[in-house]
Design a protein around this motif. Structure first.
Motif, PDB file in Angstrom:
ATOM      1  N   UNK A  64      91.606 -31.794  40.647  1.00  0.00           N
ATOM      2  CA  UNK A  64      91.572 -30.375  40.996  1.00  0.00           C
ATOM      3  C   UNK A  64      90.249 -29.744  40.631  1.00  0.00           C
ATOM      4  N   UNK A  65      90.254 -28.416  40.512  1.00  0.00           N
ATOM      5  CA  UNK A  65      89.036 -27.680  40.182  1.00  0.00           C
ATOM      6  C   UNK A  65      89.286 -26.796  38.971  1.00  0.00           C
ATOM      7  N   UNK A  66      88.427 -26.926  37.988  1.00  0.00           N
ATOM      8  CA  UNK A  66      88.455 -26.091  36.792  1.00  0.00           C
ATOM      9  C   UNK A  66      87.501 -24.933  37.036  1.00  0.00           C
ATOM     10  N   UNK A  67      87.994 -23.699  36.962  1.00  0.00           N
ATOM     11  CA  UNK A  67      87.159 -22.520  37.148  1.00  0.00           C
ATOM     12  C   UNK A  67      87.102 -21.765  35.832  1.00  0.00           C
ATOM     13  N   UNK A  68      85.884 -21.554  35.342  1.00  0.00           N
ATOM     14  CA  UNK A  68      85.674 -20.894  34.064  1.00  0.00           C
ATOM     15  C   UNK A  68      84.945 -19.579  34.279  1.00  0.00           C
ATOM     16  N   UNK A  69      85.421 -18.531  33.649  1.00  0.00           N
ATOM     17  CA  UNK A  69      84.725 -17.250  33.654  1.00  0.00           C
ATOM     18  C   UNK A  69      83.856 -17.207  32.413  1.00  0.00           C
ATOM     19  N   UNK A  70      82.571 -16.958  32.611  1.00  0.00           N
ATOM     20  CA  UNK A  70      81.600 -17.009  31.513  1.00  0.00           C
ATOM     21  C   UNK A  70      81.137 -15.598  31.150  1.00  0.00           C
ATOM     22  N   UNK A  71      81.055 -15.344  29.843  1.00  0.00           N
ATOM     23  CA  UNK A  71      80.535 -14.082  29.317  1.00  0.00           C
ATOM     24  C   UNK A  71      79.554 -14.391  28.210  1.00  0.00           C
ATOM     25  N   UNK A  72      78.535 -13.580  28.120  1.00  0.00           N
ATOM     26  CA  UNK A  72      77.589 -13.751  27.023  1.00  0.00           C
ATOM     27  C   UNK A  72      78.136 -13.008  25.812  1.00  0.00           C
ATOM     28  N   UNK A  73      78.163 -13.683  24.674  1.00  0.00           N
ATOM     29  CA  UNK A  73      78.688 -13.055  23.464  1.00  0.00           C
ATOM     30  C   UNK A  73      78.627 -14.011  22.297  1.00  0.00           C
ATOM     31  N   UNK A  74      79.361 -13.680  21.249  1.00  0.00           N
ATOM     32  CA  UNK A  74      79.430 -14.544  20.079  1.00  0.00           C
ATOM     33  C   UNK A  74      80.879 -14.617  19.627  1.00  0.00           C
ATOM     34  N   UNK A  75      81.177 -15.647  18.867  1.00  0.00           N
ATOM     35  CA  UNK A  75      82.518 -15.807  18.306  1.00  0.00           C
ATOM     36  C   UNK A  75      82.373 -16.224  16.848  1.00  0.00           C
ATOM     37  N   UNK A  76      83.475 -16.599  16.228  1.00  0.00           N
ATOM     38  CA  UNK A  76      83.442 -16.966  14.809  1.00  0.00           C
ATOM     39  C   UNK A  76      82.648 -18.241  14.556  1.00  0.00           C
ATOM     40  N   UNK A  77      82.436 -19.067  15.589  1.00  0.00           N
ATOM     41  CA  UNK A  77      81.753 -20.350  15.421  1.00  0.00           C
ATOM     42  C   UNK A  77      80.328 -20.352  15.949  1.00  0.00           C
ATOM     43  N   UNK A  78      79.995 -19.419  16.830  1.00  0.00           N
ATOM     44  CA  UNK A  78      78.740 -19.480  17.564  1.00  0.00           C
ATOM     45  C   UNK A  78      78.038 -18.125  17.552  1.00  0.00           C
ATOM     46  N   UNK A  79      76.738 -18.156  17.392  1.00  0.00           N
ATOM     47  CA  UNK A  79      75.933 -16.941  17.542  1.00  0.00           C
ATOM     48  C   UNK A  79      75.912 -16.564  19.024  1.00  0.00           C
ATOM     49  N   UNK A  80      75.075 -15.649  19.413  1.00  0.00           N
ATOM     50  CA  UNK A  80      74.994 -15.189  20.794  1.00  0.00           C
ATOM     51  C   UNK A  80      74.767 -16.368  21.739  1.00  0.00           C
ATOM     52  N   UNK A  81      75.698 -16.560  22.667  1.00  0.00           N
ATOM     53  CA  UNK A  81      75.627 -17.672  23.613  1.00  0.00           C
ATOM     54  C   UNK A  81      76.587 -17.370  24.768  1.00  0.00           C
ATOM     55  N   UNK A  82      76.613 -18.242  25.750  1.00  0.00           N
ATOM     56  CA  UNK A  82      77.542 -18.100  26.857  1.00  0.00           C
ATOM     57  C   UNK A  82      78.876 -18.708  26.441  1.00  0.00           C
ATOM     58  N   UNK A  83      79.955 -17.931  26.601  1.00  0.00           N
ATOM     59  CA  UNK A  83      81.283 -18.349  26.171  1.00  0.00           C
ATOM     60  C   UNK A  83      82.270 -18.276  27.323  1.00  0.00           C
ATOM     61  N   UNK A  84      83.294 -19.116  27.273  1.00  0.00           N
ATOM     62  CA  UNK A  84      84.354 -19.127  28.274  1.00  0.00           C
ATOM     63  C   UNK A  84      85.356 -18.037  27.903  1.00  0.00           C
ATOM     64  N   UNK A  85      85.558 -17.080  28.822  1.00  0.00           N
ATOM     65  CA  UNK A  85      86.508 -16.001  28.555  1.00  0.00           C
ATOM     66  C   UNK A  85      87.803 -16.175  29.335  1.00  0.00           C
ATOM     67  N   UNK A  86      87.815 -17.051  30.336  1.00  0.00           N
ATOM     68  CA  UNK A  86      89.037 -17.309  31.088  1.00  0.00           C
ATOM     69  C   UNK A  86      88.962 -18.723  31.671  1.00  0.00           C
ATOM     70  N   UNK A  87      90.112 -19.386  31.710  1.00  0.00           N
ATOM     71  CA  UNK A  87      90.213 -20.746  32.237  1.00  0.00           C
ATOM     72  C   UNK A  87      91.248 -20.730  33.349  1.00  0.00           C
ATOM     73  N   UNK A  88      90.866 -21.256  34.506  1.00  0.00           N
ATOM     74  CA  UNK A  88      91.781 -21.310  35.640  1.00  0.00           C
ATOM     75  C   UNK A  88      91.768 -22.718  36.211  1.00  0.00           C
ATOM     76  N   UNK A  89      92.918 -23.228  36.587  1.00  0.00           N
ATOM     77  CA  UNK A  89      93.039 -24.581  37.133  1.00  0.00           C
ATOM     78  C   UNK A  89      93.677 -24.508  38.507  1.00  0.00           C
ATOM     79  N   UNK A  90      93.056 -25.180  39.469  1.00  0.00           N
ATOM     80  CA  UNK A  90      93.626 -25.272  40.817  1.00  0.00           C
ATOM     81  C   UNK A  90      93.797 -26.742  41.155  1.00  0.00           C
ATOM     82  N   UNK A  91      95.052 -27.147  41.305  1.00  0.00           N
ATOM     83  CA  UNK A  91      95.376 -28.544  41.632  1.00  0.00           C
ATOM     84  C   UNK A  91      94.914 -28.859  43.060  1.00  0.00           C
ATOM     85  N   UNK A  92      94.371 -30.063  43.255  1.00  0.00           N
ATOM     86  CA  UNK A  92      93.952 -30.420  44.621  1.00  0.00           C
ATOM     87  C   UNK A  92      94.985 -31.282  45.297  1.00  0.00           C
TER      88      UNK A  92
END
Length: 178
Positions: free
Chosen positions: A150-178
């Motif tokens: 299938x196809x993995x679709x990721x929504x990317x946002x620039x930000x930081x989290x508890x593990x990473x300084x400012x970087x591109x992060x996955x904010x949503x994960x979507x899966x479409x079966x082929x």
């Protein structure tokens, strides 16, 4: 004493105990004054405008006419965001066969805090693919990554989290079966 215990543990005594417990829970629930959306008032009329501003402030992503994929701005992601999404997809596939906790630890640096919270407790055996089969394709704020099933679709946002300084992060994960 023996007679009192016999009455309490009879079927009528147990019914009375259950009835008292249920009425106690109902009484506690009806006394709850603060709800998340009314700012702590029981009638919904809040005198504090700061709580309503939080819900009406424009975040720049959605509009009143926003429907489906039109909710994301037409911003082209930089190559570094696409590369970061592919790195996440490779860790998401769990090629090393990590346990759920170890797998979570490998993907959490790629996720926003909100998405990391959603992924907590997910078993990597539920990942529906085994390998990446093509090139990642950015479209707006999303990156589509073709996989063997299938196809993995990721929504990317620039930000930081508890593990990473400012970087591109996955904010949503979507899966479409082929």
């Amino acid at each position: 004493m023996n007679r009192a215990l016999r009455i309490i543990f009879s079927r009528y005594g147990i019914v009375v105990i259950i009835l008292v417990l249920v009425l106690g829970v109902i009484a506690l629930a009806s006394q709850r004054q603060q709800t998340p959306l009314d700012g702590g008032t029981s009638n919904g009329n809040s005198t504090d405008d700061s709580s309503s501003e939080a819900f009406t402030e424009d975040d720049g992503l959605a509009t009143e006419d926003c429907v489906g994929d039109d909710c994301y701005p037409d911003v082209e992601l930089p190559q570094e965001a696409v590369d970061r999404s592919v790195e996440f997809a490779e860790a998401w596939l769990n090629p090393n066969g990590y346990s759920p906790d170890a797998w979570y630890d490998t993907i959490v640096p790629f996720l926003t805090d909100e998405q990391a919270e959603l992924m907590q407790g997910v078993d990597p055996i539920s990942v529906p693919a085994k390998e990446i089969t093509g090139e990642a394709t950015p479209e707006g704020a999303k990156v589509a990554i073709p996989m063997d099933t299938g196809t993995l679709t990721l929504t990317m946002n620039e930000g930081s989290n508890n593990s990473t300084e400012l970087d591109w992060l996955v904010s949503a994960i979507d899966w479409e079966q082929s």
